[in-house]
Design a protein around this motif. Sequence first.
Motif, PDB file in Angstrom:
ATOM      1  N   ALA A 151      -6.459  -3.159   6.683  1.00 26.32           N
ATOM      2  CA  ALA A 151      -7.446  -2.275   6.045  1.00 26.32           C
ATOM      3  C   ALA A 151      -6.892  -0.858   5.931  1.00 26.32           C
ATOM      4  N   THR A 152      -6.238  -0.379   6.976  1.00 21.51           N
ATOM      5  CA  THR A 152      -5.692   0.987   6.960  1.00 21.51           C
ATOM      6  C   THR A 152      -4.604   1.106   5.896  1.00 21.51           C
ATOM      7  N   ALA A 153      -3.726   0.095   5.835  1.00 19.90           N
ATOM      8  CA  ALA A 153      -2.601   0.167   4.890  1.00 19.90           C
ATOM      9  C   ALA A 153      -3.049   0.013   3.437  1.00 19.90           C
ATOM     10  N   SER A 154      -4.125  -0.731   3.221  1.00 20.09           N
ATOM     11  CA  SER A 154      -4.515  -0.971   1.824  1.00 20.09           C
ATOM     12  C   SER A 154      -5.559   0.022   1.322  1.00 20.09           C
ATOM     13  N   GLY A 155      -6.179   0.771   2.223  1.00 15.70           N
ATOM     14  CA  GLY A 155      -7.265   1.664   1.826  1.00 15.70           C
ATOM     15  C   GLY A 155      -6.839   3.086   1.525  1.00 15.70           C
ATOM     16  N   ILE A 156      -7.759   4.010   1.790  1.00 13.05           N
ATOM     17  CA  ILE A 156      -7.534   5.418   1.391  1.00 13.05           C
ATOM     18  C   ILE A 156      -6.353   6.054   2.105  1.00 13.05           C
ATOM     19  N   HIS A 157      -5.997   5.555   3.296  1.00 10.60           N
ATOM     20  CA  HIS A 157      -4.849   6.138   4.011  1.00 10.60           C
ATOM     21  C   HIS A 157      -3.532   5.512   3.560  1.00 10.60           C
ATOM     22  N   GLY A 158      -3.629   4.495   2.688  1.00  6.92           N
ATOM     23  CA  GLY A 158      -2.419   3.799   2.248  1.00  6.92           C
ATOM     24  C   GLY A 158      -2.404   3.603   0.744  1.00  6.92           C
ATOM     25  N   VAL A 160      -4.559   2.599  -1.701  1.00  4.62           N
ATOM     26  CA  VAL A 160      -5.559   3.186  -2.612  1.00  4.62           C
ATOM     27  C   VAL A 160      -5.353   4.703  -2.721  1.00  4.62           C
ATOM     28  N   GLY A 161      -5.086   5.349  -1.586  1.00  6.20           N
ATOM     29  CA  GLY A 161      -4.803   6.788  -1.600  1.00  6.20           C
ATOM     30  C   GLY A 161      -3.569   7.076  -2.440  1.00  6.20           C
ATOM     31  N   GLY A 162      -2.533   6.255  -2.289  1.00  8.00           N
ATOM     32  CA  GLY A 162      -1.285   6.443  -3.044  1.00  8.00           C
ATOM     33  C   GLY A 162      -1.489   6.253  -4.539  1.00  8.00           C
ATOM     34  N   GLN A 163      -2.345   5.285  -4.882  1.00  9.13           N
ATOM     35  CA  GLN A 163      -2.642   5.054  -6.306  1.00  9.13           C
ATOM     36  C   GLN A 163      -3.349   6.281  -6.890  1.00  9.13           C
ATOM     37  N   ALA A 164      -4.249   6.883  -6.116  1.00  6.25           N
ATOM     38  CA  ALA A 164      -4.953   8.084  -6.588  1.00  6.25           C
ATOM     39  C   ALA A 164      -3.959   9.226  -6.785  1.00  6.25           C
ATOM     40  N   LEU A 165      -3.047   9.403  -5.823  1.00  4.03           N
ATOM     41  CA  LEU A 165      -2.032  10.468  -5.948  1.00  4.03           C
ATOM     42  C   LEU A 165      -1.173  10.228  -7.183  1.00  4.03           C
ATOM     43  N   ASP A 166      -0.840   8.944  -7.408  1.00  6.97           N
ATOM     44  CA  ASP A 166       0.003   8.579  -8.552  1.00  6.97           C
ATOM     45  C   ASP A 166      -0.704   8.891  -9.877  1.00  6.97           C
ATOM     46  N   LEU A 167      -1.982   8.518  -9.959  1.00  5.06           N
ATOM     47  CA  LEU A 167      -2.737   8.787 -11.196  1.00  5.06           C
ATOM     48  C   LEU A 167      -2.861  10.299 -11.426  1.00  5.06           C
ATOM     49  N   GLU A 177       9.907  15.245  -2.923  1.00  2.00           N
ATOM     50  CA  GLU A 177       9.107  15.057  -1.699  1.00  2.00           C
ATOM     51  C   GLU A 177       7.728  14.477  -2.043  1.00  2.00           C
ATOM     52  N   GLN A 178       7.121  15.011  -3.110  1.00  2.00           N
ATOM     53  CA  GLN A 178       5.804  14.500  -3.531  1.00  2.00           C
ATOM     54  C   GLN A 178       5.911  13.059  -4.016  1.00  2.00           C
ATOM     55  N   LEU A 179       7.014  12.768  -4.730  1.00  2.00           N
ATOM     56  CA  LEU A 179       7.215  11.396  -5.224  1.00  2.00           C
ATOM     57  C   LEU A 179       7.334  10.422  -4.046  1.00  2.00           C
ATOM     58  N   GLU A 180       8.121  10.827  -3.033  1.00  2.00           N
ATOM     59  CA  GLU A 180       8.282   9.956  -1.853  1.00  2.00           C
ATOM     60  C   GLU A 180       6.951   9.742  -1.141  1.00  2.00           C
ATOM     61  N   ASN A 181       6.143  10.790  -1.101  1.00  2.00           N
ATOM     62  CA  ASN A 181       4.832  10.669  -0.447  1.00  2.00           C
ATOM     63  C   ASN A 181       3.947   9.663  -1.187  1.00  2.00           C
ATOM     64  N   ILE A 182       3.988   9.712  -2.518  1.00  2.00           N
ATOM     65  CA  ILE A 182       3.209   8.747  -3.317  1.00  2.00           C
ATOM     66  C   ILE A 182       3.678   7.332  -2.980  1.00  2.00           C
ATOM     67  N   HIS A 183       4.992   7.131  -2.973  1.00  2.00           N
ATOM     68  CA  HIS A 183       5.516   5.775  -2.752  1.00  2.00           C
ATOM     69  C   HIS A 183       5.270   5.270  -1.336  1.00  2.00           C
ATOM     70  N   HIS A 184       5.377   6.177  -0.351  1.00  2.00           N
ATOM     71  CA  HIS A 184       5.109   5.743   1.033  1.00  2.00           C
ATOM     72  C   HIS A 184       3.684   5.205   1.139  1.00  2.00           C
ATOM     73  N   HIS A 185       2.764   5.817   0.383  1.00  2.00           N
ATOM     74  CA  HIS A 185       1.369   5.360   0.425  1.00  2.00           C
ATOM     75  C   HIS A 185       1.150   4.156  -0.492  1.00  2.00           C
ATOM     76  N   LYS A 186       1.568   4.282  -1.754  1.00  2.00           N
ATOM     77  CA  LYS A 186       1.199   3.279  -2.759  1.00  2.00           C
ATOM     78  C   LYS A 186       1.848   1.912  -2.507  1.00  2.00           C
ATOM     79  N   THR A 187       3.127   1.898  -2.203  1.00  2.00           N
ATOM     80  CA  THR A 187       3.792   0.601  -1.975  1.00  2.00           C
ATOM     81  C   THR A 187       4.306   0.456  -0.546  1.00  2.00           C
ATOM     82  N   GLY A 188       4.748   1.583   0.054  1.00  2.00           N
ATOM     83  CA  GLY A 188       5.345   1.508   1.393  1.00  2.00           C
ATOM     84  C   GLY A 188       4.355   1.046   2.453  1.00  2.00           C
ATOM     85  N   ALA A 189       3.110   1.499   2.342  1.00  2.00           N
ATOM     86  CA  ALA A 189       2.127   1.183   3.391  1.00  2.00           C
ATOM     87  C   ALA A 189       1.935  -0.327   3.544  1.00  2.00           C
ATOM     88  N   LEU A 190       1.846  -1.027   2.422  1.00  2.00           N
ATOM     89  CA  LEU A 190       1.616  -2.479   2.491  1.00  2.00           C
ATOM     90  C   LEU A 190       2.876  -3.212   2.982  1.00  2.00           C
TER      91      LEU A 190
END
Length: 301
Positions: A151-158, A160-167, A177-190
Motif C-alpha cells: 500500500a505504501t509503495a503503490s499509494g501517495i508515498h510511492g 501514485v505520488g510519482g505519477q502526480a509529479l510526472d504529470l 535530481e527532480q527526474l530521479e525523484n519522479i522515477h524513484h516514486h513512480k516506478t522505483g517504489a514498486l
Amino acid sequence: MTNSATISDVSLLDELKQRANDQLLKWLPDTSKTPTNLHQAMHYAVTNGGKRLRPLLVYATGLTLGAKLEQLDTAAAAIELIHCYSLVHDDLPAMDDDDYRRGQPTCHKAFDEASAILVGDGLQTRAFEILSAPSAHLSTQQQLQMINTLATASGIHGMVGGQALDLNAEGQTISLEQLENIHHHKTGALLTASVQLGIIAANCNDEFTVTQLETFARAMGLAFQVQDDILDVEGSLEALGKQPGADASHHKATYPSLIGLDKSKAHLQRLYQQSLNALDQLSQDTSLLEHLCGNLIERTS
Ligand code: GRG
C-alpha cells in the motif's frame, strides 16, 4: 526448486514466470460470471503479455533468502495486479492517452473508458484482497507487513505520488535530481516493494542483508527507468509493443533529453554495477537476482 532447476540456473526464471502467470489466473475473476464484461476486461489487462518483472523479483529475493515458493505466491500475484492496474490507468485519455500496450490495443480501446477505470479499481482492490485472505503459509504479522509495504509503495508515498509529479512536470524544465525523484516514486517504489515482499516472506530481519537488498533494488529500479527512456528513443514498435517516441511527443523530461543518449547509456552501466556490487556483499547465492538484473538491462521491451 520448482522442477529441476537450482537457484543458479537461468531456466529457473522461466519456471517462475510461468508460476506467476498461473497464480494470476488463479486469482482473476471467472469470466463466465457477471459482470462478465468487467471480468473479461480484467483478464485482458493482465494476460496481454508483460515481462512479470515484479513477481520475478519477489520470487528471486524470497528464494535467495530461503523462503518457500508457497510463501511468495500471493505477494507475486498481488504486486503484478497493482502494476497492471497502473498501466491501464496510465494509458487512459486523461493521462498518457496511449492506443497500444504490450503490442495490443490498450484496455480502454479494446473495451471502453468506464470499463478501464473499473478494471484498474478492481485489480487494485483484488491485490489487497488476496494478500489479506487467510493463509496457510504466512503469519498474520507477515501478511500485515506485506499489505503495508504494498500500500505504501503503490499509494501517495510511492507510485501514485510519482505519477502526480510526472504529470505536473509535463512541458516543464526539470533538473536531473527532480527526474530521479519522479522515477524513484513512480516506478522505483514498486520495484523496491517487490524485493521487500520477498524479504518479508523469508522472515529476514538481518539489517545488513535488508540494507544491501534495498540498495540493490534502488539502483536496479533507476537502471530500469534509464533503460526505458533509452528504449523510447532507440526501441522498435515491434519489440516495444507500442510506438517509440512517446516521451518526446508528451514533452516529458527523460535521461536522454536531459543528458543525451551516450551519457544515459553510461549512467545505465554505472547503476547496473551499483546493483551488482550491493548483491556482491551478501553471503547468499545471489545469482538468480543477478540474472534477472542482467535481463532487465539488456531488455528490448
Ligand atoms: C496511473 C497511478 C498510476 C500510475 C501509473 C508505472 C506508471 C504509473 C505508469 C507507467 C508508465 C510507464 C510506461 C513508465 C515507464 C516504466 C514502466 C513502468 C514500464 C512498464 O513496465 P514493464 O516494462 O511492463 O515492467 P510489462 O508490460 O513488461 O509489465
